[in-house]
Design an enzyme around this catalytic site. Structure first.
Site, short mmCIF file in Angstrom:
data_model
loop_
_atom_site.label_atom_id
_atom_site.label_comp_id
_atom_site.label_asym_id
_atom_site.label_seq_id
_atom_site.Cartn_x
_atom_site.Cartn_y
_atom_site.Cartn_z
N ASP A 7 1.04 -0.77 0.12
CA ASP A 7 -0.02 0.25 0.37
C ASP A 7 0.59 1.27 0.43
O ASP A 7 2.06 1.41 0.26
CB ASP A 7 -1.29 0.05 1.01
CG ASP A 7 -1.49 0.76 1.35
OD1 ASP A 7 -1.69 1.31 0.52
OD2 ASP A 7 -2.34 1.95 2.55
N ASP A 9 0.00 5.20 0.93
CA ASP A 9 0.00 5.95 2.24
C ASP A 9 -0.48 5.61 3.66
O ASP A 9 -1.08 4.38 3.51
CB ASP A 9 -1.11 6.58 2.08
CG ASP A 9 -1.37 8.21 0.69
OD1 ASP A 9 -0.02 8.28 0.16
OD2 ASP A 9 -2.14 7.79 -0.13
N ASP A 15 0.88 9.22 5.65
CA ASP A 15 -0.44 9.20 5.61
C ASP A 15 -1.62 10.64 5.96
O ASP A 15 -0.65 11.64 7.43
CB ASP A 15 -1.39 8.45 6.26
CG ASP A 15 -2.98 7.96 5.41
OD1 ASP A 15 -3.43 8.62 4.70
OD2 ASP A 15 -3.18 7.33 6.08
N ASP A 17 -5.18 12.52 6.97
CA ASP A 17 -6.45 12.37 7.23
C ASP A 17 -7.14 13.16 6.00
O ASP A 17 -8.03 13.12 5.72
CB ASP A 17 -7.11 12.64 8.56
CG ASP A 17 -6.82 11.95 9.70
OD1 ASP A 17 -6.37 11.24 9.36
OD2 ASP A 17 -7.02 12.49 11.06
N ASP A 18 -6.56 14.13 5.95
CA ASP A 18 -7.26 15.45 4.54
C ASP A 18 -6.72 15.06 2.79
O ASP A 18 -6.66 15.67 2.33
CB ASP A 18 -7.36 16.91 4.76
CG ASP A 18 -5.65 16.99 4.80
OD1 ASP A 18 -4.49 16.35 4.40
OD2 ASP A 18 -4.91 17.80 4.59
N PHE A 19 -5.58 13.36 2.64
CA PHE A 19 -5.23 13.25 2.18
C PHE A 19 -4.13 13.98 1.42
O PHE A 19 -3.91 14.66 1.59
CB PHE A 19 -5.98 13.43 0.48
CG PHE A 19 -7.83 12.72 0.60
CD1 PHE A 19 -8.17 11.39 -0.04
CD2 PHE A 19 -9.01 13.19 1.65
CE1 PHE A 19 -9.19 10.80 0.31
CE2 PHE A 19 -10.05 12.68 1.54
CZ PHE A 19 -10.09 11.27 1.06
N THR A 50 -2.81 1.55 -4.31
CA THR A 50 -3.07 2.32 -3.57
C THR A 50 -4.55 3.22 -4.15
O THR A 50 -4.52 3.18 -5.18
CB THR A 50 -2.16 3.77 -3.79
OG1 THR A 50 -2.37 4.12 -2.74
CG2 THR A 50 -1.71 3.99 -5.04
N ASN A 51 -5.59 2.86 -3.66
CA ASN A 51 -6.83 3.86 -3.02
C ASN A 51 -6.29 5.21 -3.55
O ASN A 51 -5.62 5.90 -2.67
CB ASN A 51 -7.44 3.10 -2.29
CG ASN A 51 -8.09 1.95 -2.43
OD1 ASN A 51 -8.28 1.53 -3.40
ND2 ASN A 51 -8.92 1.73 -0.73
#
Length: 180
Positions: A7, A9, A15, A17-19, A50-51
Site C-alpha cells: 500500500d 499512504d 498518511d 486525514d485530508d489526503f 493504492t486507493n
C-alpha cells in the site's frame, strides 16, 4: 518470482486525514525507501497498490498523482531500489467499483500482469481493507503499525494469519529472511 504488494499512504509515505494531494505533502516514512531498496536487492519485485479517491473527490488530478509517484520512484531509486509498477484506484466508495480495496480488483490485476498466483502472495498495508484485499485471493496479509496501522490493530477483526510489524523496514526484513 518473488513479488510483494505495498500500500502507499501510511506504509511508504506519511498518511493524512485530508489526503496526500501533492509532492509537498508526499513525505516518505523513515527507512521506507531503504526497505524497498533492500527488497529489490534481495530479488523481490515491488508493486504499489493504492486507493486514490482524492482523484474521484476532485482534491487533486492525474498530473499531481503522477508527480507524487515520480517523487516516490526517484527517492526509492536514490536508495538503490525499484518499484516495478504502481496500480491505483481513482474511485470513491460510492462508485462501488471492483478495484477499490477491500475489493481484490487491483490485486487480481497485479497477479495477471506479473503472472503470479494469489496463494501466499504478500501485501503490506496499514488498513483493514488492504489486508482484506490480499486475503480475498489467498495471499499473506502483513500489517504495519505506521499510518492507520495501530488503529487497525486496536479495532481487531484482522484476516486469519495476519502478521504485524512496526514498519515497512521490519516487514521487508522479515520477507527477505524468509528466503534464507
Amino acid at each position: 518470482m518473488k513479488l510483494v504488494i505495498l500500500d502507499r499512504d501510511g506504509v511508504i509515505n506519511e498518511d493524512r486525514d485530508d489526503f496526500v494531494k501533492n509532492t509537498m505533502e508526499w513525505v516518505p516514512l523513515p527507512k521506507s525507501c531503504d526497505a524497498i531498496a533492500n527488497l529489490t536487492q534481495a530479488g523481490w519485485h515491488v508493486v504499489v497498490a493504492t486507493n486514490q479517491s482524492g482523484i474521484g473527490r476532485g482534491l487533486f488530478d492525474m498530473h499531481a498523482l503522477n508527480a507524487m509517484h515520480e517523487k516516490m520512484h526517484r527517492l526509492v531509486g536514490q536508495a538503490g531500489g525499484r518499484i516495478d509498477a504502481v496500480v491505483f484506484c481513482p474511485h470513491t466508495a460510492d462508485d462501488q467499483c471492483s478495484c477499490r480495496k477491500p475489493q481484490p480488483g487491483m490485486v487480481e490485476d497485479i497477479m495477471a500482469r506479473f503472472n503470479v498466483r494469489g496463494e501466499g502472495l504478500p501485501m503490506v498495508g496499514d488498513s483493514l481493507r488492504d489486508l482484506q484485499a490480499i486475503a480475498a485471493v489467498g495471499g499473506r496479509p502483513l500489517l504495519v503499525k505506521t499510518g492507520k496501522g495501530l488503529r487497525t490493530l486496536e479495532k481487531g477483526g484482522l484476516p486469519e494469519g495476519t502478521q504485524v510489524f512496526d514498519n515497512l523496514f521490519a516487514a521487508a526484513d522479515y520477507l527477505i529472511n524468509l528466503e534464507n
